[in-house]
Design a protein around this motif. Sequence first.
Motif, PDB file in Angstrom:
ATOM      1  N   ARG A 237       0.921  -1.077  -0.232  1.00  6.82           N
ATOM      2  CA  ARG A 237       0.055   0.101   0.025  1.00  6.82           C
ATOM      3  C   ARG A 237       0.940   1.357  -0.145  1.00  6.82           C
ATOM      4  NH1 ARG A 237      -0.335  -2.458   4.819  1.00  6.82           N
ATOM      5  NH2 ARG A 237       0.251  -1.207   6.690  1.00  6.82           N
ATOM      6  N   ALA A 238       0.308   2.314  -0.553  1.00  8.22           N
ATOM      7  CA  ALA A 238       0.929   3.569  -0.808  1.00  8.22           C
ATOM      8  C   ALA A 238       0.131   4.656  -0.690  1.00  8.22           C
ATOM      9  CB  ALA A 238       2.125   3.731  -1.992  1.00  8.22           C
TER      10      ALA A 238
ATOM     11  N   GLN B 283       2.929  14.507   2.973  1.00  9.76           N
ATOM     12  CA  GLN B 283       3.273  13.065   3.533  1.00  9.76           C
ATOM     13  C   GLN B 283       3.101  11.937   2.609  1.00  9.76           C
ATOM     14  OE1 GLN B 283       0.106  10.867   6.205  1.00  9.76           O
ATOM     15  NE2 GLN B 283       1.345  11.931   7.797  1.00  9.76           N
ATOM     16  N   VAL B 284       4.159  11.168   2.745  1.00 10.00           N
ATOM     17  CA  VAL B 284       4.254   9.850   1.930  1.00 10.00           C
ATOM     18  C   VAL B 284       4.098   8.748   2.718  1.00 10.00           C
ATOM     19  CG1 VAL B 284       5.627   8.829   0.130  1.00 10.00           C
ATOM     20  CG2 VAL B 284       5.513  11.190   0.038  1.00 10.00           C
ATOM     21  N   LYS B 285       3.446   7.600   2.511  1.00 11.69           N
ATOM     22  CA  LYS B 285       3.552   6.292   3.161  1.00 11.69           C
ATOM     23  C   LYS B 285       3.636   5.134   2.207  1.00 11.69           C
ATOM     24  CE  LYS B 285       0.455   7.796   6.981  1.00 11.69           C
ATOM     25  NZ  LYS B 285      -0.795   7.687   7.728  1.00 11.69           N
ATOM     26  N   LEU B 286       4.597   4.407   2.455  1.00 14.11           N
ATOM     27  CA  LEU B 286       4.880   3.131   1.990  1.00 14.11           C
ATOM     28  C   LEU B 286       4.855   1.957   2.820  1.00 14.11           C
ATOM     29  CD1 LEU B 286       7.777   4.287  -0.349  1.00 14.11           C
ATOM     30  CD2 LEU B 286       5.435   3.963  -0.975  1.00 14.11           C
TER      31      LEU B 286
ATOM     32  N   ALA C 281       5.193  -3.799   7.885  1.00 13.44           N
ATOM     33  CA  ALA C 281       6.299  -3.014   7.903  1.00 13.44           C
ATOM     34  C   ALA C 281       5.976  -1.732   7.009  1.00 13.44           C
ATOM     35  CB  ALA C 281       7.657  -3.376   7.540  1.00 13.44           C
ATOM     36  N   GLY C 282       6.555  -0.470   7.416  1.00 14.98           N
ATOM     37  CA  GLY C 282       6.210   0.686   6.513  1.00 14.98           C
ATOM     38  C   GLY C 282       7.250   1.595   6.916  1.00 14.98           C
ATOM     39  N   TYR C 283       7.292   2.766   6.127  1.00 17.31           N
ATOM     40  CA  TYR C 283       7.975   3.829   6.075  1.00 17.31           C
ATOM     41  C   TYR C 283       7.019   5.380   5.732  1.00 17.31           C
ATOM     42  CZ  TYR C 283      11.171   7.810   4.251  1.00 17.31           C
ATOM     43  OH  TYR C 283      11.494   9.068   4.308  1.00 17.31           O
TER      44      TYR C 283
END
Length: 703
Positions: A366-367, A407-410, A424-426
Amino acid sequence: MFVHKKNTTQLTMLALAISASVSPVFAEGYGLQNANREKANTSKWECKRCVIETGFNGSVGVGAAYNDTDDIHFANASGTDSNGLVGHLDTDLNNKSDSGYQTTFVANKLGYDIGSARLETGRIGQYKIGIGYRGLAHYNTNNALTPYSSSGDNLYLPSNWQTGAVTSQMPTLYDDARNVELKTQRDRYLLDAVYKGSFYQADINYQHEKRQGKRTFSGNFLTNSAMLAQPIDDTTDEFGAKIYFNGKGWLIGIDSSFSQYSNDHNSMIWQNAFTPTFGAVYRGQSAVAPDNKAYRVGANAQLSGNGHQVLMYLGVASFTQDDAFLPATVNGPSPALPKASLDGKVDTTDMKLKYNSRVLRGLNIRASYDYSDKDNKTAINPYPQVITDSYYAGTANNPEYDRTKQQVKLAAKYRFNREIYLDAGYQYDHNDYSDLDRDRLRQNGVFAKVNYKISSDWSTWLKAEFSDRTGSAYNPVTTTNSQSNPYLRKSYLADRERQQYQLNVSYSSATALSASANARVSSDDYDDTLVGLTQVDTHGYDISASYLLSDDIIINAYLNQDWRDSDQAGSSNFGLPNWYVNTDEKSTLVGAGIDYRHLLDKKLDLGLEYSYSDGQSDTEVTQGLSSPYGDYFSEKHNINAFAKYQLDEKIALRLDWIFENYQDSDWLNQGLALDAIPNVLIFGDMSSDYNAHYVGFTFSYEL
């Protein structure tokens, strides 16, 4: 002292929520109830055992209760501050026709300050129209003492009031002081309608909220001040509309809203209770929240298929405020204002993009990307600064306070087998500011969560998070008369390293017992701060369980505790730190309850619940010697019990009992009389210490 009629920057919480929120993507349209069945052969679909209840049914309950308390704080538990007898209405009525039309009326404690009611009618699966009411209330205290009386925008002292240089020299203070209630009551009225077509849905809604009450306000004149009960009397109106279209694998929609806030008060004016020590300062005036408006329109889209899903949102909003300014001062000649009104305007733009996909067996990714921009288009002008409505201190320009946030989510989730998966993510946050001590903030964060299903009954998960915040050079703002210490770092802008850990264990089975436990630890390190907040450590846990003793008896219990330890460094000489503060906070919540149903030939139901809560804060200042602050705590014991007896098939009688033992204390006014502080006229000791009872009877009839 503010110089305009109404605060130029304060917008209603409702209007701010409109700009910050993003309407969720319309989730209906993909269920079986929305499938196209026009060409389907439904002759064999009939359920031989299904019975659709039609006609009129439901229940009506009329209640009367006795509220026994001298402290209105108990109303936060009982729902009404009426001391003595009070009545209420409970209903749950439903009328359904053979053709699918349905009308319902539901009311809960209607007649109390927190009562609610809703009437809804329509045709199932096609349209519905509803009107509703809900009361909300918060009660602070009725122990505040003041010699002031309010009328419109004005707070008056008694006609025979004699001023004094200090509070002890006000001869009629105790004779003129009277109790004033500090509380807020909200009454919300709602009208809404929904229409569903074969491939679309349209919604409209309107909400009107009236707010009344009083809250604490401080009126200052140079070195003297008085605690005042500021009247609250305002309204908020909001109108919203949206329409969504959906098809196979897609959905699009547009939604919009408009809100308007109106304050019945134009300003707050009060008489000076002290003998003027500078000029002829006999009264003060302060701005109140200004009338304002907010507009928002947004578009949503959703695409899905073959294990992929994309969600998009774009919204724009505008906030305006144009109330006339107050004079810069009501004491002596007023400096000229650059404009007659603010003509304030703030525009915002929000964009969201999300993507989810199952790329491999057991692997999901997911992103997302979020963008938010606030553009203050209010003209910048030099405004006169009058300190506590007493003396002129030059001019200052109104700041912009623009902000752009990205804001960026990966993240990815991988299932190793049926028992274990890893998530897990960043995350990257980027903020650009104007007119703050920092122009730019950046934060990088990572997290990992491992979930392990130990057995069919037991499961556990462990989560860890790390983030690091830094930014551009720290340059204290100089466009103010109250400049900051160059070594000070404001906590919301300072460099920070954060660590968080959580562990959860749960038990759930087909047997009678279910339980869960959760433990958490976090640490915030402001590693580049010399003056300001330097360290915050927290830890806590939750435990809860329920046990079904039999089909008729269930017991439950819970325990929650949290600790917070924070350190702060300060400076008394506008330089390096020379004093330090440590604050230890602790909260505890304990509860247990039992429900016992179907006693006495299944005619009697009983319930009992006990809860205990305790919150306390201990602060110690060290500057050579250690100086602890006084008591700051609240403690509550609460018992809720009910008994419901079925007199016959349609008639029931219910008894409710609430008992509360409550005590709190604030070292700021603990044990203080009205004249305890020479240059401050206070409300006195506003702490609560009471035992209160609520006993209510409800007679209900099943139609």
